[in-house]
Write an enzyme that holds these catalytic residues in place. Structure first.
Site, PDB file in Angstrom:
ATOM      1  N   HIS A  47      41.799  34.158  35.031  1.00 17.53           N
ATOM      2  CA  HIS A  47      42.746  33.923  36.122  1.00 17.53           C
ATOM      3  C   HIS A  47      41.973  33.457  37.352  1.00 17.53           C
ATOM      4  CE1 HIS A  47      46.128  36.779  34.491  1.00 17.53           C
ATOM      5  NE2 HIS A  47      45.830  35.801  33.674  1.00 17.53           N
ATOM      6  N   GLU A  49      41.940  34.405  40.382  1.00 20.46           N
ATOM      7  CA  GLU A  49      41.322  35.476  41.189  1.00 20.46           C
ATOM      8  C   GLU A  49      40.037  35.982  40.549  1.00 20.46           C
ATOM      9  OE1 GLU A  49      44.467  35.279  39.965  1.00 20.46           O
ATOM     10  OE2 GLU A  49      45.738  36.761  40.938  1.00 20.46           O
ATOM     11  N   CYS A  77      48.236  39.783  39.147  1.00 18.45           N
ATOM     12  CA  CYS A  77      48.663  40.628  38.033  1.00 18.45           C
ATOM     13  C   CYS A  77      47.889  41.958  38.114  1.00 18.45           C
ATOM     14  CB  CYS A  77      48.385  39.898  36.715  1.00 18.45           C
ATOM     15  SG  CYS A  77      46.646  39.838  36.271  1.00 18.45           S
ATOM     16  N   CYS A  80      43.999  41.537  37.835  1.00 18.57           N
ATOM     17  CA  CYS A  80      43.348  40.972  39.019  1.00 18.57           C
ATOM     18  C   CYS A  80      43.417  41.958  40.185  1.00 18.57           C
ATOM     19  CB  CYS A  80      43.986  39.644  39.391  1.00 18.57           C
ATOM     20  SG  CYS A  80      43.656  38.359  38.157  1.00 18.57           S
TER      21      CYS A  80
END
Ligand SMILES: [Zn+2]
Length: 151
Positions: A47, A49, A77, A80
């Site tokens: 992801h 992040e 999410c 993260c």
């Protein structure tokens, strides 16, 4: 947030879910930026992040980003959000809310959990309209199939 939106647009161009993230140091200088690369890297943890946090830690030579701020176009999410907490990020700025997978204001609410040892200051809804538009265009393109993607 402009850099994060740029990263989100670049992710969409690569066929990735358009989410972008930037880490800025305590003086506000951007030290890492990334967009989603889960498909390209065959990595469900890639992801925006996570990639930005890894790059920022590498740049600073530290496992912690104390005093740093993270800017991301979509509500993080739970994975993260946990990484943001572990990295001791001081401030989290995010754009669109994510009712389906978000873990900050809904779902797991990672920062409100008693096991969360570090909570960043939260700023939500930053450039949310633009972040949402990127996501809805991307998913509309997927629903329309290959012909829709040519636009
Ligand atoms: Zn995530």
């Amino acid at each position: 947030m402009d850099i994060a939106l740029e990263e989100a647009r670049a992710a969409a161009a690569r066929g990735e879910v358009p989410v972008g993230a930037v880490v800025a140091d305590a003086s506000g200088r951007p030290i890492a930026r990334a967009g989603n690369r889960t498909r390209e890297m065959n990595d469900p943890t890639a992801h925006a992040e996570m990639l930005a946090i890894r790059a920022a830690c590498a740049a600073l030579g530290s496992e912690r980003l104390t005093g740093c701020a993270l800017w991301v176009t979509l509500e993080p999410c739970p994975m993260c959000a946990a990484a943001i907490s572990f990295a001791r990020i001081a401030r989290l700025h995010y754009g669109a809310a994510d009712p389906k997978s978000g873990g900050v204001a809904q779902g797991a609410r990672v920062f409100s959990h008693p096991q969360c040892h570090h909570r960043p200051e939260l700023f939500d809804g930053i450039a949310a309209a633009e972040a949402e538009a990127l996501l809805s265009r991307f998913f509309a393109g997927l629903r329309e199939g290959p012909a829709g993607r040519e636009k």
